[in-house]
Design a protein around this motif. Structure first.
Motif, PDB file in Angstrom:
ATOM      1  N   HIS A 229       2.571   1.950 -13.347  1.00 35.55           N
ATOM      2  CA  HIS A 229       3.732   2.857 -13.271  1.00 35.55           C
ATOM      3  C   HIS A 229       3.518   4.093 -14.137  1.00 35.55           C
ATOM      4  O   HIS A 229       3.998   5.179 -13.801  1.00 35.55           O
ATOM      5  CB  HIS A 229       5.037   2.141 -13.629  1.00 35.55           C
ATOM      6  N   SER A 255       4.785   0.441  -3.788  1.00 31.58           N
ATOM      7  CA  SER A 255       6.077  -0.039  -4.264  1.00 31.58           C
ATOM      8  C   SER A 255       6.479  -1.281  -3.480  1.00 31.58           C
ATOM      9  O   SER A 255       6.142  -1.423  -2.300  1.00 31.58           O
ATOM     10  CB  SER A 255       7.138   1.047  -4.093  1.00 31.58           C
ATOM     11  N   GLU A 262       9.094   2.968  -7.537  1.00 30.40           N
ATOM     12  CA  GLU A 262       8.513   2.310  -8.706  1.00 30.40           C
ATOM     13  C   GLU A 262       7.292   1.480  -8.307  1.00 30.40           C
ATOM     14  O   GLU A 262       7.410   0.468  -7.628  1.00 30.40           O
ATOM     15  CB  GLU A 262       9.546   1.419  -9.386  1.00 30.40           C
TER      16      GLU A 262
END
Length: 311
Positions: A229, A255, A262
């Motif tokens: 991330h 993701s 994220e």
């Protein structure tokens, strides 16, 4: 264990594991937390459920390589709360934080270095000065150089040692490794095909997805954050919807939610719609075709850290 100005604390085992907390260690982890670490035996001692539990229960944060420096923030019994200074993270501006058995650390002299010897072999043998075997160290281990020659004399937590010049390259500092291209990154990744995934892994005994990308780029002269991330917020943005604009060596992020942001996974673009990555517990580093896979649907970002695709 306070550090003096003339000394530094470093990892004294070939691979030291940084834990979320001492309480996260299980009985099955004994081979990973002793004064002598045996990564292969540790992995072999875990069944499939215990291996997956490393991920599900957030037990491990990252790993250190032999001689890698840390800052010590706190001592609690047999454990030290440390920061891995060479591993950028948004968790601490100094580096990656967590806990490690203090027996896996050593205090050594802080050198006016002649640079670092970086291990370019999958594993390399360290020798004592009278050529007795000391220990094997993994890929990307970096040790301060004292003298060069057919064998390089290096500083280690176990005193001065020798390593074959053919198994290392000399860099001015840990973050000044000679630059490679995107193709260099992808080709280096091939050397680790079939290496088993290991959660938190940062060594050629086993990488997790972001540990794999971190180490491939580090070996080619680029220091990136430790976690996916954080990596996804660095480098140059590349249009994820225009595959023709991607270059070999770009990092691909994924993701859990299709169309979400994220990232939970990262791989390296291999060209021709292919990706090399360390996928998940129970699997090994592989090259896959993106088309028609969940990765194609979950792609959320593409970032470029190396401008030259080829040299």
């Amino acid at each position: 264990m306070m550090q003096r100005e003339s000394t530094m604390w470093v990892c004294r085992v070939p691979v030291g594991t940084i834990w979320t907390s001492p309480e996260k260690v299980r009985e099955v982890d004994a081979q990973g937390v002793g004064e002598t670490v045996k990564i292969n035996k540790w992995r072999e001692s875990m069944n499939e459920e215990e291996n997956h539990d490393l991920t599900k229960s957030n037990r491990i944060q990252t790993q250190l390589l032999y001689g890698e420096p840390v800052a010590i923030d706190e001592i609690e019994g047999d454990w030290a709360k440390v920061v891995a200074l060479w591993q950028p993270s948004n968790k601490d501006e100094r580096g990656y934080p967590g806990w490690i058995p203090k027996a896996q650390l050593a205090e050594i002299e802080a050198l006016n270095k002649q640079g670092y010897a970086r291990v370019i072999a999958n594993k390399a043998q360290l020798w004592t000065l009278d050529f007795k075997p000391l220990l094997a160290v993994p890929f990307n281990t970096m040790l301060p150089v004292k003298e060069t020659g057919e064998y390089v004399r290096v500083q280690t937590p176990d005193g001065d040692a020798l390593i074959s010049a053919e198994q290392v390259e000399i860099a001015p500092d840990y973050d000044q490794v000679p630059s490679g291209s995107g193709v260099d990154i992808a080709q280096l990744g091939e050397e680790f095909l079939d290496l088993q995934y290991f959660w938190g892994g940062m060594s050629s005994y086993g990488y997790d997805c972001s540990g794999f990308s971190y180490n491939l780029l580090k070996a080619n002269g680029v220091i990136i954050p430790r976690d996916a991330h954080d990596q996804s917020r660095e480098g140059q943005e590349v249009d994820k919807d225009m595959q023709e604009s991607w270059r070999i060596g770009d990092l691909l992020f994924f993701s859990n939610e299709e169309g979400g942001w994220e990232p939970h996974h990262v791989g390296i673009y291999f060209g021709n719609g292919l990706m090399i990555h360390s996928p998940t517990p129970g699997k090994a580093i592989e090259i896959i075709e993106l088309a028609g896979t969940k990765h194609e649907r979950e792609l959320c970002a593409v970032r470029r850290f190396v401008q030259e695709e080829q040299r």
